[in-house]
Design a protein around this motif. Structure first.
Motif, PDB file in Angstrom:
ATOM      1  N   GLN A  56       0.829  -1.194   0.000  1.00 35.27           N
ATOM      2  CA  GLN A  56       0.000   0.000   0.000  1.00 35.27           C
ATOM      3  C   GLN A  56       0.867   1.249   0.000  1.00 35.27           C
ATOM      4  OE1 GLN A  56      -2.440  -0.389   3.468  1.00 35.27           O
ATOM      5  NE2 GLN A  56      -4.011  -1.545   2.379  1.00 35.27           N
ATOM      6  N   ARG A  59       0.854   6.721   3.895  1.00 29.95           N
ATOM      7  CA  ARG A  59      -0.224   7.657   4.256  1.00 29.95           C
ATOM      8  C   ARG A  59       0.388   8.991   4.670  1.00 29.95           C
ATOM      9  NH1 ARG A  59      -5.166   5.861   5.205  1.00 29.95           N
ATOM     10  NH2 ARG A  59      -5.508   6.995   7.136  1.00 29.95           N
ATOM     11  N   TYR A  60      -0.313  10.061   4.336  1.00 31.07           N
ATOM     12  CA  TYR A  60       0.135  11.420   4.618  1.00 31.07           C
ATOM     13  C   TYR A  60      -1.003  12.200   5.257  1.00 31.07           C
ATOM     14  CZ  TYR A  60       4.145  10.596   1.577  1.00 31.07           C
ATOM     15  OH  TYR A  60       5.294  10.097   1.018  1.00 31.07           O
ATOM     16  N   PRO A 146      -6.019  11.450   7.046  1.00 36.23           N
ATOM     17  CA  PRO A 146      -4.820  11.042   6.294  1.00 36.23           C
ATOM     18  C   PRO A 146      -5.213  10.372   4.972  1.00 36.23           C
ATOM     19  CG  PRO A 146      -4.603  10.453   8.598  1.00 36.23           C
ATOM     20  CD  PRO A 146      -6.010  10.926   8.405  1.00 36.23           C
ATOM     21  N   VAL A 147      -4.387  10.611   3.960  1.00 36.28           N
ATOM     22  CA  VAL A 147      -4.639  10.050   2.632  1.00 36.28           C
ATOM     23  C   VAL A 147      -3.432   9.234   2.192  1.00 36.28           C
ATOM     24  CG1 VAL A 147      -6.169  11.924   1.948  1.00 36.28           C
ATOM     25  CG2 VAL A 147      -3.733  12.096   1.462  1.00 36.28           C
ATOM     26  N   GLU A 148      -3.662   8.334   1.255  1.00 34.82           N
ATOM     27  CA  GLU A 148      -2.577   7.575   0.657  1.00 34.82           C
ATOM     28  C   GLU A 148      -2.103   8.317  -0.578  1.00 34.82           C
ATOM     29  OE1 GLU A 148      -4.099   3.660  -0.084  1.00 34.82           O
ATOM     30  OE2 GLU A 148      -3.954   3.098   2.020  1.00 34.82           O
TER      31      GLU A 148
END
Length: 193
Positions: A56, A59-60, A146-148
């Protein structure tokens, strides 16, 4: 009406008296045992406890400061909380907002808006983002969960002379990507260790 008010006051007084009355303690109760647990910082964590990397994307956390959206790696974020009261800074640099004492030490709080654009310092920053080993924190506004971000969608920068903490630019979501290690090194150079 006055009778009802006196009844309400009596009910509150009785309730408070019951709360403040000490509870009986059993004389033969064994004392509670306390187990001391050491907390390892993220740098000193044993390799066996670090989860294996999956396929995956990383994440940010998306932060906004000075009207600019940046992504900070979640792997480098220790904690997020509403902006607490800060101890005033020791120097007059606009980047440093002050210091925040937390249970495992003290963090210097940097204004992300002032880092991005020195003339935009002092903007509304309702969130404190504690980084890495808890010696540095960013004051910013967190707008999303958070998003990838896939590394293939980031235009990475290598050997940048200006803004060495800007690791790259993401195409989707459209934002700058912060290199946390480089940011901390830059802050220590600008503000001292």
């Amino acid at each position: 009406m006055i009778g009802n008010m006196n009844d309400a006051e009596q009910i509150v007084a009785d309730y408070l008296a019951e709360l403040l009355t000490p509870a009986p303690v059993a004389a033969d109760a064994a004392p509670a045992q306390v187990k001391v647990v050491a907390i390892e910082t993220w740098r000193n964590a044993p390799a066996a406890e670090v989860p294996e990397q999956t396929s995956q994307p990383p994440r940010y956390l998306l932060c906004v400061a000075a009207g600019v959206k940046v992504a900070v790696p979640m792997a480098d974020i220790t904690h997020m909380l509403p902006m607490p009261p800060l101890t005033p800074p020791r120097n007059a640099n606009a980047i440093c907002l002050g210091r925040w004492r937390h249970p495992s030490g003290e963090a210097r709080v940097a204004d992300l808006a002032a880092i991005l654009s020195p003339d935009m310092g002092g903007a509304h920053a309702p969130t404190l983002v504690l980084l890495g080993d808890r010696r540095w924190a960013l004051a910013c506004e967190v707008t999303d969960e958070p998003v990838e971000i896939d590394g293939a969608s980031v235009l990475w920068r290598d050997g940048a002379a200006t803004r060495p903490w800007l690791a790259g630019m993401s195409k989707e979501p459209r934002c700058g990507v912060i290199g946390t290690t480089a940011l901390i090194a830059w802050l220590e150079q600008e503000l001292g260790p």
